[in-house]
Design a protein around this motif. Sequence first.
Motif, PDB file in Angstrom:
ATOM      1  N   GLU A  19       1.301  -3.279   4.004  1.00  0.00           N
ATOM      2  CA  GLU A  19       1.100  -2.424   5.172  1.00  0.00           C
ATOM      3  C   GLU A  19       1.937  -1.158   5.034  1.00  0.00           C
ATOM      4  O   GLU A  19       2.862  -1.088   4.216  1.00  0.00           O
ATOM      5  N   GLY A  20       1.618  -0.151   5.845  1.00  0.00           N
ATOM      6  CA  GLY A  20       2.352   1.103   5.788  1.00  0.00           C
ATOM      7  C   GLY A  20       3.820   0.930   6.158  1.00  0.00           C
ATOM      8  O   GLY A  20       4.183   0.062   6.956  1.00  0.00           O
ATOM      9  N   ARG A  78       3.353  -2.486  -4.339  1.00  0.00           N
ATOM     10  CA  ARG A  78       3.031  -1.668  -3.164  1.00  0.00           C
ATOM     11  C   ARG A  78       3.099  -2.550  -1.933  1.00  0.00           C
ATOM     12  O   ARG A  78       2.743  -3.746  -1.987  1.00  0.00           O
ATOM     13  N   ARG A 138       1.608   3.685   1.821  1.00  0.00           N
ATOM     14  CA  ARG A 138       1.871   2.484   1.014  1.00  0.00           C
ATOM     15  C   ARG A 138       2.257   2.933  -0.391  1.00  0.00           C
ATOM     16  O   ARG A 138       1.465   2.851  -1.325  1.00  0.00           O
TER      17      ARG A 138
END
Length: 394
Positions: free
Chosen positions: A159-160, A156, A167
């Motif tokens: 950060e976005g 993952r 994420r």
Amino acid sequence: MEFIEQNMPEPGKTVLVGMSGGVDSTLTALSLKKNGCNVIGVTMSLWDGSIPEVKAKNPDKKIKEACYGPGEEENIEECEKFCKENGIEYHVVDVHSEYKEKVLEYFKKEYRSGRTPNPCIMCNRNIKFGAMLDAVEKLGIKYDYFCTGHYAKIVRPKEGLYGTDKRPFMIAGATDVSKDQTYFLYRIPSTTLEKVRFPLATKLKSEVFELAREANLEAAAREESQDFVGEEYFDLLFADKPSVPGDIIDLDGHILGRHKGIEHYTVGQRKGLGIAMKYPVYVHSIDAKNNVVVLAPNDALNSSGLIADDFVWPAEVEPNEKIKALVKIRLASKPVPCTVEKYIPSEDDTFAYNGTAWKITFDESQRAVAPGQSAVLYNDGVIIGGGVIARTIK
């Protein structure tokens, strides 16, 4: 972009393991069992016997094992035996109708359209990580994780993505780069990947065989399955319709000979053309509309880029601007640097794109880009998106 590798199933968790009878999935099930997980084995049944069983022309030569074929019954018996010996619950789910529609028919339609499909990609998305899991759910089987013997990792981002707060779970390359299977997995949705883990992610293939032999697994002596369907079955798959012969031409339109049906040819092909030239020629392109196969010298097969459609992005988050990435244009190719940007067709581009199209421009020209294959994008070894090659930019 930084990514966090996800943990493997913890002891006590219930883990569903997709089993084929091969050494990878068998060792995966055994290692999870030894780690204290409650393991449930499942095998998908694909073979419906609609295609006659083929015998090897040479009695001393064994037909190469494939994912789709009459050897399925033997594989299921081996899985059942292994699970019984190791106290593992085992199920077989019938998904042959879904496989026929989503993989076999897709495979034939693409070839007959002059494209080069990758059936394993569609099988993973629609069958192994789709119809099979749906069938398990209908049986009322609950599980915490779904594991397979693929060589890949689940990660993952820290950060976005692209300024969002998303994420998603994403696929990254395994330790054994020679066995990397991420290219086949790129279309699996992030929501499905949330429960997916690949226990062989950090192992070399040589280690897997060694561990399997130490555990006296019968699967350690089996040959690996190489193709989704053996070459002996190719003509039988296409026997539902007669092949339509046509002209083989050069780039100037000169007729060089006759082809036996466009489904027998792929971009970049050299062998089996039946054309004698003073210099090597390869399949440059296939014009399904006019039923012709175009040949050209090797240099003419280079492309500066491609247009891909039917794109998938993790959590459906698209880049909001032009990005740099690495792209693989076929399983056997190395990822190469490229620029990716949304493609807006011009008025003279009449191609019927499937969804939003994206333009991928190579830093250096690439050879034999084949429509129908997938263009898979990577960043730091992690898949950030991918689509199906619609056409090339010469």
